[in-house]
Design a protein around this motif. Structure first.
Motif, PDB file in Angstrom:
ATOM      1  N   THR A 763      33.865  37.070  34.249  1.00 38.79           N
ATOM      2  CA  THR A 763      35.091  37.162  35.153  1.00 38.79           C
ATOM      3  C   THR A 763      34.970  38.374  36.213  1.00 38.79           C
ATOM      4  OG1 THR A 763      36.936  37.677  34.746  1.00 38.79           O
ATOM      5  CG2 THR A 763      35.992  35.267  34.699  1.00 38.79           C
ATOM      6  N   THR A 764      35.593  38.962  36.958  1.00 38.88           N
ATOM      7  CA  THR A 764      35.657  40.234  38.228  1.00 38.88           C
ATOM      8  C   THR A 764      36.818  40.287  37.287  1.00 38.88           C
ATOM      9  OG1 THR A 764      37.294  39.069  39.430  1.00 38.88           O
ATOM     10  CG2 THR A 764      34.537  39.388  40.472  1.00 38.88           C
ATOM     11  N   SER A 768      36.292  44.228  35.568  1.00 41.22           N
ATOM     12  CA  SER A 768      37.214  45.004  36.061  1.00 41.22           C
ATOM     13  C   SER A 768      37.405  46.047  35.320  1.00 41.22           C
ATOM     14  CB  SER A 768      37.584  44.670  37.604  1.00 41.22           C
ATOM     15  OG  SER A 768      38.961  43.835  36.980  1.00 41.22           O
ATOM     16  N   GLN A 774      29.911  41.999  34.581  1.00 41.74           N
ATOM     17  CA  GLN A 774      29.237  40.621  33.901  1.00 41.74           C
ATOM     18  C   GLN A 774      28.035  40.422  33.535  1.00 41.74           C
ATOM     19  OE1 GLN A 774      30.035  37.602  37.489  1.00 41.74           O
ATOM     20  NE2 GLN A 774      32.128  38.869  38.624  1.00 41.74           N
ATOM     21  N   ALA A 795      32.075  33.804  42.974  1.00 44.10           N
ATOM     22  CA  ALA A 795      32.323  35.757  42.608  1.00 44.10           C
ATOM     23  C   ALA A 795      32.221  35.885  40.987  1.00 44.10           C
ATOM     24  CB  ALA A 795      33.740  35.808  42.380  1.00 44.10           C
ATOM     25  N   ASN A 796      32.301  34.748  40.093  1.00 39.28           N
ATOM     26  CA  ASN A 796      32.495  35.064  38.513  1.00 39.28           C
ATOM     27  C   ASN A 796      30.814  34.550  37.943  1.00 39.28           C
ATOM     28  OD1 ASN A 796      35.021  35.456  38.358  1.00 39.28           O
ATOM     29  ND2 ASN A 796      35.626  33.969  37.967  1.00 39.28           N
ATOM     30  N   ASN A 798      27.715  35.662  37.207  1.00 38.90           N
ATOM     31  CA  ASN A 798      27.062  36.475  37.520  1.00 38.90           C
ATOM     32  C   ASN A 798      25.938  37.315  37.258  1.00 38.90           C
ATOM     33  OD1 ASN A 798      27.253  34.951  40.557  1.00 38.90           O
ATOM     34  ND2 ASN A 798      29.254  36.510  40.752  1.00 38.90           N
TER      35      ASN A 798
END
Length: 925
Positions: A763-764, A768, A774, A795-796, A798
């Motif tokens: 996940t983002t 972070s 990712q 967004a996850n 990837n």
């Protein structure tokens, strides 16, 4: 001085006493040996518990600490830093100056110390307490060195003490100090001795010592002191500058005595034979708290095979919760048994009265510590024998009389008496005189090691023959050793044991060049043989390889054919038949070895490119982000678990599967933080049914959980169809598949015969938090069958690494590293070998790159393993042909759904070709 392996050589191997015959009375078998049985009758070491002993009840604060913050004893064997290596220096042992280690204060140092011939293990154990006790046979004193280092023949230490074994071995008044432990007791006080435990039927006739936590999140120690303790750790001493008010805030005093009450039924616990004798010693003499440690731990000497040590640790889980503090145990001069009344066991000190009720016997121990060899029970008096052929005369030169040559086939069940790897040079030869047979074992090569104990068959039983040589290395001799025994003509079978270093690995007691088994090597003398005795001098029909693995063949040496130790099973698969230690069947990814046809991602591959950003792999303890695993025993309390909803995850809102009644092991999961809804995964095996129940967000205090799944320990541990689920992980796999097991890391020399698993960022938020990209993608391949709900978010997920992907360390032949050159610790090297031979599966997401452990990895083993993960991580590569035809993937959206593709067909072994390691499942061929 030659160093063989990372952890053993020289006198760190089992000492001669571990192989000698047992002397003394049946009541007190070691009574007259001050090396094995130190301290006098007034010592707490020898004080039995009395019928007047009062035991703390379940509500006592000390007992609550005991049962809620511990579940078993670790056993700190002296192959690591927290035991006590005990050895002897003969009268001809060299006197060597021991200096202060660099930067040390040098209490008692420098000092001139008598050492064993050849010194003491050069790599034992690299500081970290590193205690050795050398018994000087000239002065009959123990010489204790703490922080010992051999330092190429210029040994150093931090502290030095001398103990007279005829004294108490502990202080008599507060503030007095005898030894270097926190409590002030001498180092041999209460040490568990391998010769006692490994000799079937031998009672353990003294108290033991333990260390328990005084710091960390499981504090058990208090600042109270009870004799025989007289001092405490500096970090708990208000008068010391190192004092920390947050330490030693528990309820268990230094010097307190813990024991099993006499009404505990040991026969009903299903203990092993040595485990029951250990429990009897704890009942009859108890265990004294002498120091701080990472968890409840008994201190032991070095004469333990990993299999024996693991068995004892497992046994302690059954009786640890039943131990209680003896409230009236404080030592007093001449005060009689602990607690008063009538002693429930004898005082077996050298100067204690002997009631003479037991005859003196001389026996060959069933377990011969150190060589892995085992002798049958019975007296060593020779049988009547058979009048034999006269060969020469006492003054005549001996004649060659061995009959198994380099072209002969040894009898079934025995190893060859010649070198099967190099020219078939003889390893066991014989020279016969009228009165004796002389044996020469070895070929004078420095690559050959000869174990110092051997046996001849006198027509009735195997009789021990000690060997001697010019180049001793602990329990071994380099190149060659010799011995002799009475010549009994027609009944002259003889066995010895050698190891040969070839192809970068140790081969021991080989039957053939594959060397999949290690056996006693046999030679025959004269003619008209009876049938070869079956079994060999081992209760198991062959050689028990524990000591050999520890001493020579282990140490993480690469190369097949090495003799390993462990639980039930073969040397190749030491844990094969224990479903708790070795779950899942032969079709499970957990057991699938990598094949010679495996293809590894190259430097330009997207997975390799992103993996280069990974600098380390974390190892999570069970709580909160690991996966605790325990066995439900019959004596564990039955509880009812109810459902608790966790809004953070919204798992199982219907509460299906609850309420659930089951036996809950104490202190499960270990190190539980007390926090609800925070990844507290755990699994419990019911041995009677073979069912594993896996929980999520388990809170043992409120007896609630959010999820429960049940599956068969004999199954695969993972599903086979897209969308199906077996366990709690994102992939649908069991959390036990590929988990790090503490018992494996602690078993020195034991190969790790299964894959590992990884959780990586998806996940983002995870990216972070860790500074990593990712790594997980939305793709799914066997053995994964599902994905995490996070993958619904566009967004996850990837990254380039699929759920279920297999990463591994390529072998040298395919561009991988020579693992032996990476400077890994012994357990770290075995973990790396498992990652080469079986690989690592991606089964979940996490904030970081994470291996999950089923056990609390504390102390030196945990520290080493975690440090080694920094070295190992960069070498992992994706196995690109682990499966074929995988097309399944998550379709982003509000619900978790898949594209209907296939998870693919696994290759067997992974990548095809020939397996580079065995499949060690319980049902594997």
């Amino acid at each position: 001085m030659q160093h063989i392996s990372h952890h053993t050589s020289l006198s760190a191997t089992p000492t001669a006493h571990a192989q000698t015959t047992v002397s003394g009375t049946e009541l007190c078998p070691l009574k007259n040996d001050l090396f094995l049985n130190p301290f006098n009758k007034d010592s707490a070491h020898h004080r039995p518990i009395g019928t007047g002993a009062r035991y703390a009840d379940d509500n006592h604060p000390a007992v609550r600490d005991w049962v809620t913050k511990g579940s078993r004893f670790n056993i700190n064997v002296a192959t690591g830093p927290f035991g006590l290596l005990m050895t002897e220096a003969p009268p001809n042992g060299p006197i060597i100056r021991v200096n202060v280690e660099p930067g040390g204060s040098g209490s008692g140092l420098p000092a001139d110390v008598r050492f064993p011939v050849g010194g003491v293990d050069p790599n034992y154990p690299q500081r970290r307490d590193g205690n050795i006790a050398i018994f000087d046979r000239v002065t009959n004193r123990f010489q204790h060195i703490r922080h010992y280092q051999w330092n190429n023949g210029r040994p150093t230490g931090l502290q030095y003490r001398i103990y007279d074994p005829r004294t108490l071995g502990h202080p008599t008044r507060m503030g007095e100090r005898i030894g270097t432990s926190a409590s002030g007791v001498a180092s041999p006080f209460g040490i568990l001795r391998g010769v006692e435990v490994s000799t079937p039927g031998m009672p353990i006739r003294h108290a033991l010592q333990m260390a328990i936590p005084g710091r960390g999140d499981r504090i058990m120690l208090s600042r109270e002191i009870i004799l025989p303790a007289a001092t405490l750790d500096n970090f708990c001493n208000p008068r010391n500058s190192r004092n920390n008010p947050s330490y030693c805030t528990g309820n268990i005093p230094y010097g307190s005595l813990w024991a099993l009450p006499p009404n505990v039924n040991l026969d009903a616990m299903g203990l092993s034979e040595p485990g029951k004798r250990l429990a009897e010693a704890i009942r009859d003499y108890g265990v004294y708290v002498v120091d701080d440690g990472n968890g409840p731990a008994l201190r032991a000497d070095q004469n333990f095979t990993p299999a024996l040590r693991n068995q004892l640790v497992s046994d302690t889980e059954k009786f640890y919760p039943l131990m209680r503090m003896v409230l009236n145990s404080a030592w007093q001069p001449g005060g009689g048994p602990a607690g008063g009344g009538t002693p429930i066991a004898p005082n077996c000190a050298f100067d204690a009265p002997d009631d003479g009720s037991a005859p003196t016997t001389t026996q060959v121990p069933d377990s011969v510590a150190g060589g892995g060899a085992q002798a049958g029970t019975g007296t060593t008096q020779p049988g009547a024998g058979v009048p034999g052929v006269v060969v020469g005369s006492p003054s005549a030169p001996p004649v060659v009389c061995h009959l198994i040559g380099p072209n002969s086939t040894p009898p079934r069940g025995y190893g060859a008496p010649y070198n099967i790897f190099s020219g078939r040079s003889m390893l066991i030869e014989g020279r016969c005189r009228q009165e004796a047979t002389e044996v020469i074992v070895g070929d004078r090569q420095r690559s050959t090691y000869v174990f110092g104990m051997s046996y001849y068959w006198n027509g009735t039983e195997w009789v021990e023959v000690s060997l001697a040589g010019d180049q001793p290395q602990g329990a071994w001799f380099v190149g060659r050793a010799t011995g002799s025994f009475p010549r009994l003509a027609n009944r002259m079978w003889y066995v010895a044991y050698t190891c040969h270093n070839t192809d970068n690995g140790w081969r021991c007691g080989c039957i053939n060049q594959a060397c999949r088994e290690s056996r006693w090597q046999v030679q025959g003398f004269m003619t008209n043989f009876p049938d070869i005795p079956q079994p060999a001098p081992s209760a198991g029909g062959g050689i028990a390889t524990g000591g050999v693995s520890d001493t020579v063949a282990g140490g993480g040496q690469s190369g097949g054919g090495t003799a390993y130790t462990g639980g039930s099973g073969t040397a190749e698969c030491p844990l094969k038949n224990d479903l708790f230690l070795n779950p899942f069947n032969k079709d499970s990814a957990h057991h699938r070895p990598i094949g010679t046809g495996a293809v590894y991602a190259g430097e330009s591959h997207p997975v390799t490119q992103v993996w280069k950003k990974v600098s380390r792999i974390w190892i999570n303890n069970p709580s909160p982000h690991g996966t605790a695993f325990a066995v439900a025993e019959n004596n564990h309390p039955t509880v009812t678990l109810t459902h608790r909803s966790c809004p953070r995850w919204n798992h199982n809102p219907s509460g299906s599967g609850f309420p659930l009644s089951l036996r809950l092991p104490p202190n499960f999961p270990p190190n539980f933080s007390g926090e609800d809804c925070w990844d507290n995964a755990g699994a419990i095996l019911d041995r009677s049914s073979g069912t594993i129940r896996e929980f999520y967000e388990l809170n043992p205090n409120s007896r609630t959980a959010s999820l429960v799944r049940s599956y068969d320990v004999r199954g695969t541990g993972h599903a086979t169809q897209l969308g199906q689920r077996v366990g709690m992980t994102a992939t649908g796999m069991s959390t036990i598949v590929g988990a790090v097991r503490g018992h494996e890391l602690e078993a020195i020399g034991q190969p790790i015969r299964h894959a590992y698993h990884l959780a990586i960022p998806a996940t983002t938020v995870q990216a972070s938090n860790t500074g990593l990209p990712q790594l997980l993608s939305r793709n799914i391949q066997w053995p994964a069958t599902t994905a995490d709900t996070s993958s619904r978010n566009i967004a996850n997920n990837n990254g380039p690494i699929p759920y279920g992907a297999l990463l591994a360390i390529p072998p040298v032949s395919k561009g991988g590293p020579d693992l032996s050159t990476l400077g890994l610790s012994e357990p770290g090297l075995r973990m790396a070998e498992a990652m080469r031979d079986y690989g690592v599966y991606v089964i979940d997401n996490a904030s970081g790159v994470v291996l999950r452990s089923t056990d609390v990895l504390g102390g030196n083993i945990g520290t080493q393993a975690r440090a080694d993960m920094r070295t190992i991580a960069p070498y992992l590569r994706l196995v690109t042909n682990s499966v074929t035809g995988a097309t399944a993937a998550v379709v982003p959206g509000d619900t978790l759904r898949y594209n209907g593709g296939s998870i693919g067909t696994p290759t067997w072994p992974a990548g095809g070709g020939q397996p580079i390691a065995p499949n060690c499942a319980f049902d594997a061929p």
